[in-house]
Motif scaffolding. Structure first.
Motif, mmCIF file in Angstrom:
data_model
loop_
_atom_site.group_PDB
_atom_site.id
_atom_site.type_symbol
_atom_site.label_atom_id
_atom_site.label_comp_id
_atom_site.label_asym_id
_atom_site.label_seq_id
_atom_site.Cartn_x
_atom_site.Cartn_y
_atom_site.Cartn_z
ATOM 1 N N LEU A 1 21.133 -56.989 11.124
ATOM 2 C CA LEU A 1 22.603 -56.370 10.490
ATOM 3 C C LEU A 1 23.210 -56.534 11.568
ATOM 4 C CD1 LEU A 1 21.002 -53.431 8.664
ATOM 5 C CD2 LEU A 1 21.300 -55.989 7.056
ATOM 6 N N ALA A 2 25.047 -56.344 11.239
ATOM 7 C CA ALA A 2 26.014 -56.536 12.403
ATOM 8 C C ALA A 2 26.784 -55.915 11.393
ATOM 9 C CB ALA A 2 26.330 -57.913 12.838
ATOM 10 N N LEU A 3 27.354 -55.242 12.711
ATOM 11 C CA LEU A 3 28.217 -53.906 12.786
ATOM 12 C C LEU A 3 29.427 -53.718 12.990
ATOM 13 C CD1 LEU A 3 27.149 -51.231 10.483
ATOM 14 C CD2 LEU A 3 28.199 -50.238 13.040
ATOM 15 N N ASP A 4 30.875 -53.439 12.055
ATOM 16 C CA ASP A 4 31.906 -52.826 13.176
ATOM 17 C C ASP A 4 32.151 -52.032 12.451
ATOM 18 O OD1 ASP A 4 34.095 -53.756 15.434
ATOM 19 O OD2 ASP A 4 35.089 -54.321 13.532
ATOM 20 N N MET A 5 33.404 -51.255 13.263
ATOM 21 C CA MET A 5 34.142 -50.650 12.602
ATOM 22 C C MET A 5 35.375 -49.906 13.054
ATOM 23 S SD MET A 5 31.574 -46.990 12.888
ATOM 24 C CE MET A 5 30.112 -46.824 11.801
ATOM 25 N N VAL B 1 25.572 -65.197 4.906
ATOM 26 C CA VAL B 1 26.055 -64.253 5.655
ATOM 27 C C VAL B 1 26.795 -63.232 4.456
ATOM 28 C CG1 VAL B 1 27.020 -62.864 7.019
ATOM 29 C CG2 VAL B 1 25.952 -64.942 7.820
ATOM 30 N N HIS B 2 25.897 -62.477 3.785
ATOM 31 C CA HIS B 2 26.997 -61.743 3.099
ATOM 32 C C HIS B 2 28.115 -60.679 4.186
ATOM 33 C CE1 HIS B 2 24.044 -63.405 0.423
ATOM 34 N NE2 HIS B 2 25.018 -63.396 -0.749
ATOM 35 N N SER B 3 29.123 -60.154 3.935
ATOM 36 C CA SER B 3 30.561 -60.031 4.890
ATOM 37 C C SER B 3 31.346 -58.849 4.364
ATOM 38 C CB SER B 3 30.849 -60.507 6.050
ATOM 39 O OG SER B 3 31.083 -59.244 7.276
ATOM 40 N N GLU C 1 39.414 -56.898 11.893
ATOM 41 C CA GLU C 1 39.093 -56.639 9.969
ATOM 42 C C GLU C 1 37.786 -56.399 10.344
ATOM 43 O OE1 GLU C 1 38.658 -58.706 6.266
ATOM 44 O OE2 GLU C 1 40.357 -58.384 6.942
ATOM 45 N N ALA C 2 37.461 -55.423 10.018
ATOM 46 C CA ALA C 2 35.769 -55.125 10.235
ATOM 47 C C ALA C 2 34.770 -56.117 9.973
ATOM 48 C CB ALA C 2 35.538 -53.745 9.941
ATOM 49 N N ALA C 3 34.539 -56.308 8.868
ATOM 50 C CA ALA C 3 34.252 -57.406 7.775
ATOM 51 C C ALA C 3 33.039 -58.649 9.195
ATOM 52 C CB ALA C 3 33.246 -57.274 6.767
ATOM 53 N N TYR C 4 34.681 -58.910 9.268
ATOM 54 C CA TYR C 4 35.023 -60.391 10.180
ATOM 55 C C TYR C 4 33.814 -60.162 11.532
ATOM 56 C CZ TYR C 4 36.759 -63.988 12.079
ATOM 57 O OH TYR C 4 37.613 -65.716 12.983
ATOM 58 N N ASP C 5 34.670 -58.950 12.019
ATOM 59 C CA ASP C 5 34.083 -58.900 13.601
ATOM 60 C C ASP C 5 33.199 -58.467 13.310
ATOM 61 O OD1 ASP C 5 36.465 -59.250 14.698
ATOM 62 O OD2 ASP C 5 36.849 -56.920 14.795
ATOM 63 N N ALA C 6 32.746 -58.475 12.588
ATOM 64 C CA ALA C 6 30.511 -58.082 12.144
ATOM 65 C C ALA C 6 29.900 -59.761 12.165
ATOM 66 C CB ALA C 6 30.035 -57.127 10.867
ATOM 67 N N PHE C 7 31.279 -60.458 11.131
ATOM 68 C CA PHE C 7 30.513 -61.439 10.936
ATOM 69 C C PHE C 7 30.309 -61.952 12.505
ATOM 70 C CE2 PHE C 7 31.849 -66.017 10.816
ATOM 71 C CZ PHE C 7 31.435 -66.846 10.405
ATOM 72 N N LEU C 8 31.304 -62.409 12.795
ATOM 73 C CA LEU C 8 31.536 -63.353 14.618
ATOM 74 C C LEU C 8 30.427 -62.910 15.523
ATOM 75 C CD1 LEU C 8 35.466 -62.751 15.522
ATOM 76 C CD2 LEU C 8 33.918 -64.870 14.237
ATOM 77 N N ALA D 1 37.687 -45.752 9.661
ATOM 78 C CA ALA D 1 38.685 -45.753 8.264
ATOM 79 C C ALA D 1 38.226 -46.962 7.670
ATOM 80 C CB ALA D 1 39.628 -46.333 8.873
ATOM 81 N N GLN D 2 37.346 -48.121 8.406
ATOM 82 C CA GLN D 2 36.931 -49.408 7.894
ATOM 83 C C GLN D 2 35.201 -49.685 8.398
ATOM 84 O OE1 GLN D 2 38.552 -53.163 8.449
ATOM 85 N NE2 GLN D 2 39.347 -53.138 6.025
ATOM 86 N N LEU D 3 34.804 -50.116 7.938
ATOM 87 C CA LEU D 3 33.013 -50.080 7.717
ATOM 88 C C LEU D 3 33.170 -51.211 7.220
ATOM 89 C CD1 LEU D 3 29.940 -48.319 8.840
ATOM 90 C CD2 LEU D 3 29.803 -49.999 7.706
#
Length: 532
Positions: A25-29, A84-86, A359-366, A67-69
């Motif tokens: 799992l990859a995560l960004d906030m 990948v599901h982001s 954008e948190a989901a995009y950064d998590a994908f990266l 604010a966003q995860l």
């Protein structure tokens, strides 16, 4: 894919299933603020020990909200192919019951996120609630006590309006007749039902969806049969399930024990602990133990890529998107059939067509993509490019072993925090000492301003007229020593512990005084007389 409060409960079962099947799992906030400036001493510094950095960051985490995860779920479908599901989760603290969460908005962070298209309306109006274990315990006690107290002034107005409507209707209503309350949002659906059921023993309530609640006049016997039955949508466990919101998914992440990937993820981990698990402890070591128990395998791509820069001809880059583009497009990364193939799921495909930095989901994908490409590069280097079969993710974890659980620290006394062992001190350039002569009243800020044209030094006062300068780049030390060799007021030299430490100076002074008194005592007392 964006997920708000309205759709979260419906999507939760599938999210849980995907997390359980994931390879990692990859995560960004994104936060309402990053570093608190109150007090000013909370700013990160090269002088910070890991415990000092934790103390400073803890103060900031307690002031700001998530604010966003972004959560990117990487599934290893077959051989070297990853799907990948982001997801972008807009979050907002739970407001159900008596607990009212306070948080701060940083003007610079608000401007930054707005510049990159962050939708504050979704954050405020459709943010998924969340709470930690302490907040859940307070709410649970509130529900057990049957309290109808609410924290929101808006909710109190809605409740008053609903009570007025029902009491006006019920006086003339016949048994088994019903009415509909409309325009109820979020927790108001629960709060209205709980208040009406407590106030009126001859009513039953049921949510209808679309912001509506049915109120039905029933006999007391019928009411007793309905209470705590499968038809009771206000059972304590259901109320808590809704109030926990995103915390339900966090608990799934914890139970799954999948490798968790981030980029400069220290603040992310601290917010995870504080917002979804327990308030951050005062003890730095306790925080480390807690995080390691929650997530036994952490991978910070900043730690990994910093090492690659030293081993490979990696061009200078400043952010996660640039790292990703370098790994995708340069000759640095080997191309071939064994390379990991990363495919975005159909419901997240817009990230394949459009860049969406911060954008948190995009950064998590990266972040997850950078991990796979970095791991493959390291694997090829370790085998002289002789990767014969499609590498498994476990092979990637093996080649990444030296980086596991080491989370990058930005400008600190250590380069990383080791969540599964002892922290290793940083190898900084030698510290410099500035001795001030004939320039009274100088403070740390003025010294910083004096030297910032040459380099960004961190400054700390050593004594009344001495300051220590610390840089994280060796190349900045020599020019300062040369440029200030003949300065009329500032003398700069390399710091020496025995020469400049106030403690050593104090010890030497005390030793000197003791030695002097001993000598005087010897002289005054005199040597024993010799009689002839």
């Amino acid at each position: 894919m964006e997920v708000g409060a309205a759709a979260f409960e419906r999507r939760l079962p599938r999210l849980r299933s995907r997390v359980r099947r994931a390879a990692f799992l990859a995560l960004d906030m994104e936060f309402t603020g990053l570093h608190s400036t109150d007090p000013q001493s909370n700013q990160p510094s090269l002088f910070d020990s890991p415990a000092e950095r934790y103390r400073k960051a803890r103060h900031s985490v307690q002031r700001f909200a998530v604010a966003q995860l972004g959560l990117a779920i990487f599934s290893n479908e077959n051989s070297n192919k990853y799907v990948v599901h982001s997801y972008n989760f807009f979050l907002f603290p739970s407001t159900l019951g008596v607990t009212d969460v306070e948080f701060t908005l940083s003007a610079s962070s608000t401007h930054f996120l707005s510049h990159y298209g962050f939708d504050y309306r979704k954050f405020l109006e459709d943010g998924i609630p969340y709470m930690n274990e302490v907040q859940e315990q307070i709410l649970s006690q509130h529900l057990l006590a049957g309290s109808s107290e609410v924290s929101s002034a808006l909710d109190r107005d809605v409740l008053k309006k609903a009570i007025d409507e029902v009491t006006s209707w019920i006086a003339a209503a016949e048994e088994e007749s019903s009415m509909i309350l409309q325009d109820l949002s979020g927790y108001q659906m629960f709060e209205v039902q709980l208040v009406l059921r407590k106030a009126l023993q001859n009513v039953w309530t049921q949510p209808l969806g679309d912001k509506k609640v049915m109120v039905k006049k029933v006999s007391r016997q019928h009411r007793q049969l309905l209470e705590n039955s499968p038809y009771d949508y206000c059972r304590k466990e259901l109320v808590l399930l809704s109030a926990r919101g995103f915390t339900n998914l966090f608990q799934t992440l914890v139970k799954a024990k999948k490798p968790l990937v981030g980029h400069n993820m220290l603040m992310d981990l601290m917010h995870l602990h504080d917002k979804f698990y327990k308030p951050l402890p005062e003890s730095y070591e306790e925080f480390k133990r807690n995080i390691h128990n929650l997530f036994p395998v952490l991978i910070d791509t900043k730690t990994v890529t910093k090492s690659i820069w030293k081993k490979c001809p990696f061009p200078h880059v400043t952010n996660l998107l640039e790292v990703y583009e370098v790994l995708c497009s340069s000759n640095l990364n080997p191309k071939g059939s064994t390379c990991p193939v990363i495919t975005l799921a159909s419901d997240c495909s817009r990230y394949a067509e459009k860049k969406s930095p911060h954008e948190a989901a995009y950064d998590a994908f990266l972040c997850g993509s950078v991990l796979l490409k970095s791991a493959h590069l390291l694997l090829c280097r370790s085998t002289d490019d002789a990767v014969e079969a499609d590498p498994s993710f476990s092979q990637y974890l093996t080649v990444l072993a030296e980086y596991l659980n080491k989370v990058n620290v930005i400008r600190g006394g250590v380069s990383s925090i080791n969540f599964s062992g002892e922290d290793t001190p940083c190898k900084h350039p030698p510290a410099l000492v500035v001795h001030v002569r004939g320039w009274s009243g100088l403070n740390e800020r003025q010294i910083y301003e004096e030297f910032k044209a040459l380099c960004r030094f961190d400054v700390r006062r050593l004594s009344k007229n001495q300051f220590i300068l610390l840089s994280n780049k060796f190349k900045h030390v020599r020019p300062v020593l040369q440029d200030y060799k003949h300065h009329p007021h500032l003398r700069v030299s390399v710091y020496g512990h025995w020469r400049h430490s106030p403690r050593v100076s104090c010890l030497l002074q005390v030793s000197g005084i003791v030695a002097l008194w001993s000598l005087l005592a010897f002289v005054v007392g005199g040597a024993p007389c010799c009689s002839l």
